[in-house]
Structures are given as C-alpha cells and as structure tokens.
Design an enzyme around this catalytic site. Structure first.
Site, mmCIF file in Angstrom:
data_model
loop_
_atom_site.group_PDB
_atom_site.id
_atom_site.type_symbol
_atom_site.label_atom_id
_atom_site.label_comp_id
_atom_site.label_asym_id
_atom_site.label_seq_id
_atom_site.Cartn_x
_atom_site.Cartn_y
_atom_site.Cartn_z
ATOM 1 N N CYS A 75 -2.726 -0.189 7.329
ATOM 2 C CA CYS A 75 -1.895 1.012 7.358
ATOM 3 C C CYS A 75 -2.138 1.834 8.626
ATOM 4 O O CYS A 75 -1.241 2.514 9.117
ATOM 5 C CB CYS A 75 -2.133 1.847 6.101
ATOM 6 S SG CYS A 75 -1.636 0.962 4.594
ATOM 7 N N HIS A 116 0.849 -1.191 0.000
ATOM 8 C CA HIS A 116 0.000 0.000 0.000
ATOM 9 C C HIS A 116 0.886 1.243 0.000
ATOM 10 O O HIS A 116 2.055 1.184 0.399
ATOM 11 C CB HIS A 116 -0.902 0.020 1.236
ATOM 12 C CG HIS A 116 -1.989 -1.003 1.195
ATOM 13 N ND1 HIS A 116 -3.124 -0.892 1.959
ATOM 14 C CD2 HIS A 116 -2.122 -2.158 0.488
ATOM 15 C CE1 HIS A 116 -3.913 -1.920 1.732
ATOM 16 N NE2 HIS A 116 -3.319 -2.711 0.845
ATOM 17 N N GLU A 120 1.004 3.876 1.932
ATOM 18 C CA GLU A 120 1.559 4.221 3.245
ATOM 19 C C GLU A 120 2.681 3.262 3.636
ATOM 20 O O GLU A 120 3.713 3.696 4.157
ATOM 21 C CB GLU A 120 0.464 4.183 4.329
ATOM 22 C CG GLU A 120 -0.641 5.185 4.134
ATOM 23 C CD GLU A 120 -1.827 4.634 3.353
ATOM 24 O OE1 GLU A 120 -2.925 5.213 3.488
ATOM 25 O OE2 GLU A 120 -1.683 3.634 2.613
ATOM 26 N N CYS A 175 -6.237 2.308 5.596
ATOM 27 C CA CYS A 175 -7.012 1.089 5.812
ATOM 28 C C CYS A 175 -6.611 0.496 7.169
ATOM 29 O O CYS A 175 -5.750 1.039 7.872
ATOM 30 C CB CYS A 175 -6.731 0.091 4.693
ATOM 31 S SG CYS A 175 -5.049 -0.583 4.756
#
Length: 186
Positions: free
Chosen positions: A115, A78, A80, A112
C-alpha cells in the site's frame, strides 16, 4: 484456459452506515472515520482490522475501503487498495490528483509495503496515519513487509505530506478487538 472475471466489493454495510455527503473538515474527523470503518469491519466479521478513506481537499469522501483479503480471496484487497480503486473508479482517473486538486488518504494504520508503493502512484497529496506498523505487528499476526528506512521522508520528497499517530490509541484498540474476536493472545 478460461479466465475468471475479477470483482472486488465492499461490504453492504458501508453504503448504509456511511453518509457520503458528510464533510470532514479536520484531520481528526477524517481519521475517526477510517478507524470507524476498521472497527465495523471487525465487529461485523466482513474483513480485517483496517479502514481507509480518500478525501478531497474540501473534506468530501471520494473513495473508501476496508480490508477484504479473506472474504474476497485476494491478497491485494487491503483497505487502502480498495479505497484507491473506489476513488479512481469514481473520478475516472488512475492518478487521482491529475486534475490539480489535492487528495488526502486517511488510513487506520501505517500502509504496508504494497500500500506504501500504491500510495506513491495513486495520486494522493497527504497521508494521515493512525496506528504504526509496529502496533499492527505487536497486536496481530500480520507482517507489514519491508519499507525504506526513511519511508516517510521518501513520501515527503515525492510531494506527499505525512502525519502519523492521529488517534493512535483508538486505532490500536481495533487490533485488540480483532485479536479478541479471533482468539489471538499478544
């Protein structure tokens, strides 16, 4: 059993399009960069519609990331997470703020569940958010996962200041673009 090496990378365009020496002094400038990364990632087809940047307290880029889940075949790639890994490799610490300096994460969308947890342990002091998770789920097929009911309060109690809805409209536009490019109708 032979083990496969683990290698995650950002797309080449990141190093050619982003000026690593530029200073971003306002929260809006920081968020604009995170959204720009997300947009370019979609436009160039190098990953999903998310961008994240970690800044030092003086506004310099420490690390950045874009979503690379599909191209890297890795569910944790992801934006992040990529930004955390990029910044941690640069400063050579698993907890960024261990040196007493303050670090700011600007992310094009609310983190999410994964993260969110990583944000607590990565050593950031401030979290700037563009789109909300409800925007992401409304405009894409992504499931952002469960968060505590008072997720921002939990971060604040851990010393992480949270600022939401920065350039939210521009952040939402990236998800609309992603849907258009991928034939999604929401």
């Amino acid at each position: 059993m032979q083990h496969s090496p683990i290698h995650l990378s950002l797309p080449d365009w990141v190093t050619t399009e982003i000026d690593g020496d530029e200073v971003y002094t306002t929260d809006e400038q920081r968020m604009a960069l995170a959204i720009r990364l997300a947009r370019r990632n979609v436009e160039l087809g190098t990953g999903g519609p998310f961008g994240a940047v970690i800044f030092s307290q003086d506004g310099r880029i420490v690390g950045l990331g874009v979503n690379r889940v599909v191209p890297q075949h890795c569910s944790v790639a992801h934006a992040e997470m990529m930004a955390f890994m990029n910044a941690q490799a640069r400063v050579q610490r698993h907890r960024l703020n261990e040196d007493g300096a303050r670090y700011i994460l600007a992310t094009s969308a609310q983190p999410c569940a994964m993260c969110y947890g990583a944000s607590i342990w990565a050593g950031i002091d401030e979290l700037l958010i563009g789109a909300r998770s409800s925007d992401v789920e409304e405009l894409t097929e992504f499931d952002e996962g469960p968060l505590p009911a008072d997720w921002s309060g939990e971060l604040e109690r851990r010393g992480i200041r949270v600022q939401r809805d920065l350039l939210r409209g521009a952040a939402r536009e990236v998800f609309v673009l992603y849907g258009e490019k991928n034939g999604l109708a929401y």
